[in-house]
Design a protein around this motif. Sequence first.
Motif, mmCIF file in Angstrom:
data_model
loop_
_atom_site.group_PDB
_atom_site.id
_atom_site.type_symbol
_atom_site.label_atom_id
_atom_site.label_comp_id
_atom_site.label_asym_id
_atom_site.label_seq_id
_atom_site.Cartn_x
_atom_site.Cartn_y
_atom_site.Cartn_z
ATOM 1 N N MET A 1 70.760 54.348 167.638
ATOM 2 C CA MET A 1 70.423 54.905 166.355
ATOM 3 C C MET A 1 69.458 53.964 165.639
ATOM 4 S SD MET A 1 72.811 55.454 163.203
ATOM 5 C CE MET A 1 73.520 56.700 162.658
ATOM 6 N N LYS A 2 68.308 54.471 165.254
ATOM 7 C CA LYS A 2 67.271 53.671 164.617
ATOM 8 C C LYS A 2 67.343 53.823 163.104
ATOM 9 C CE LYS A 2 62.340 52.861 164.754
ATOM 10 N NZ LYS A 2 61.061 53.298 165.288
ATOM 11 N N LYS A 3 67.350 52.693 162.397
ATOM 12 C CA LYS A 3 67.369 52.727 160.934
ATOM 13 C C LYS A 3 65.972 52.999 160.410
ATOM 14 C CE LYS A 3 71.058 49.713 159.444
ATOM 15 N NZ LYS A 3 71.354 48.483 158.702
ATOM 16 N N GLU A 4 65.899 53.794 159.347
ATOM 17 C CA GLU A 4 64.614 54.012 158.693
ATOM 18 C C GLU A 4 64.339 52.841 157.770
ATOM 19 O OE1 GLU A 4 62.409 57.214 155.820
ATOM 20 O OE2 GLU A 4 64.109 57.856 157.002
ATOM 21 N N LYS A 5 63.114 52.365 157.773
ATOM 22 C CA LYS A 5 62.752 51.209 156.966
ATOM 23 C C LYS A 5 62.699 51.557 155.488
ATOM 24 C CE LYS A 5 60.099 48.407 160.120
ATOM 25 N NZ LYS A 5 58.854 47.670 160.287
ATOM 26 N N ILE A 6 63.038 50.559 154.680
ATOM 27 C CA ILE A 6 62.890 50.668 153.238
ATOM 28 C C ILE A 6 61.420 50.401 152.930
ATOM 29 C CG2 ILE A 6 63.618 49.732 151.019
ATOM 30 C CD1 ILE A 6 65.899 51.094 152.558
ATOM 31 N N LYS A 7 60.792 51.297 152.174
ATOM 32 C CA LYS A 7 59.349 51.213 151.941
ATOM 33 C C LYS A 7 58.979 50.589 150.606
ATOM 34 C CE LYS A 7 58.316 53.906 155.512
ATOM 35 N NZ LYS A 7 57.347 53.932 156.502
ATOM 36 N N GLY A 8 59.961 50.263 149.770
ATOM 37 C CA GLY A 8 59.627 49.664 148.482
ATOM 38 C C GLY A 8 60.879 49.302 147.715
ATOM 39 N N PHE A 9 60.659 48.767 146.519
ATOM 40 C CA PHE A 9 61.782 48.425 145.654
ATOM 41 C C PHE A 9 61.369 48.656 144.208
ATOM 42 C CE2 PHE A 9 59.283 44.611 146.025
ATOM 43 C CZ PHE A 9 59.267 44.087 144.742
ATOM 44 N N GLN A 10 62.372 48.770 143.335
ATOM 45 C CA GLN A 10 62.088 48.975 141.922
ATOM 46 C C GLN A 10 63.181 48.341 141.073
ATOM 47 O OE1 GLN A 10 62.305 52.972 140.411
ATOM 48 N NE2 GLN A 10 61.173 52.434 138.581
ATOM 49 N N TYR A 11 62.750 47.678 140.011
ATOM 50 C CA TYR A 11 63.617 47.209 138.932
ATOM 51 C C TYR A 11 63.168 47.979 137.712
ATOM 52 C CZ TYR A 11 64.631 42.983 141.659
ATOM 53 O OH TYR A 11 65.034 42.100 142.620
ATOM 54 N N ASP A 12 64.074 48.408 136.872
ATOM 55 C CA ASP A 12 63.652 49.005 135.614
ATOM 56 C C ASP A 12 64.552 48.540 134.489
ATOM 57 O OD1 ASP A 12 65.779 50.480 136.542
ATOM 58 O OD2 ASP A 12 64.973 52.397 135.937
ATOM 59 N N PHE A 13 63.927 48.099 133.419
ATOM 60 C CA PHE A 13 64.612 47.603 132.242
ATOM 61 C C PHE A 13 64.021 48.270 131.012
ATOM 62 C CE2 PHE A 13 64.617 43.888 135.106
ATOM 63 C CZ PHE A 13 65.954 43.534 135.087
ATOM 64 N N THR A 14 64.864 48.616 130.051
ATOM 65 C CA THR A 14 64.354 48.970 128.733
ATOM 66 C C THR A 14 64.060 47.637 128.038
ATOM 67 O OG1 THR A 14 66.529 48.919 127.674
ATOM 68 C CG2 THR A 14 65.832 51.035 128.641
ATOM 69 N N PRO A 15 63.278 47.653 126.968
ATOM 70 C CA PRO A 15 63.023 46.393 126.259
ATOM 71 C C PRO A 15 64.322 45.708 125.790
ATOM 72 C CG PRO A 15 61.461 48.041 125.545
ATOM 73 C CD PRO A 15 62.460 48.739 126.437
#
Length: 90
Positions: A1-15
Motif C-alpha cells: 500500500m503506497k501512501k499519498e504524499k502531503i503536498k503542503g502545509f498551512q498555519y492560520d491565526f487570527t490577529p
Amino acid sequence: MKKEKIKGFQYDFTPREFFYFLFKKKVCPACGGKMLKQKEYEVVLGSELNTRTDPIFIPNAKVKHYYYKYKCSSCNQEFPLKDLAQKKTK
C-alpha cells in the motif's frame, strides 16, 4: 500500500490568536496552573483550504493543517488556542 504524499502545509491565526500565541502569559483559566503548548495537525484536501479568490493548493492534494492547543499541567484540561484568545482578560 503506497501512501499519498502531503503536498503542503498551512498555519492560520487570527490577529487575536497570534497575539495570545506570542505575548500572553499561558495560565489555565480553570485553575491558574501553567499551560503547555501542543502542536497538532489534521490532513485535509487542498480544496477545503482554498479561498474563492486565491487558490493556493491543488484541490485534490493532501495538506497538513496545523493548529495549537494548550494543556494545563495541574488539572490536565485542554484548551484550543482559539478559545483562549477569545477570553476576556482582567
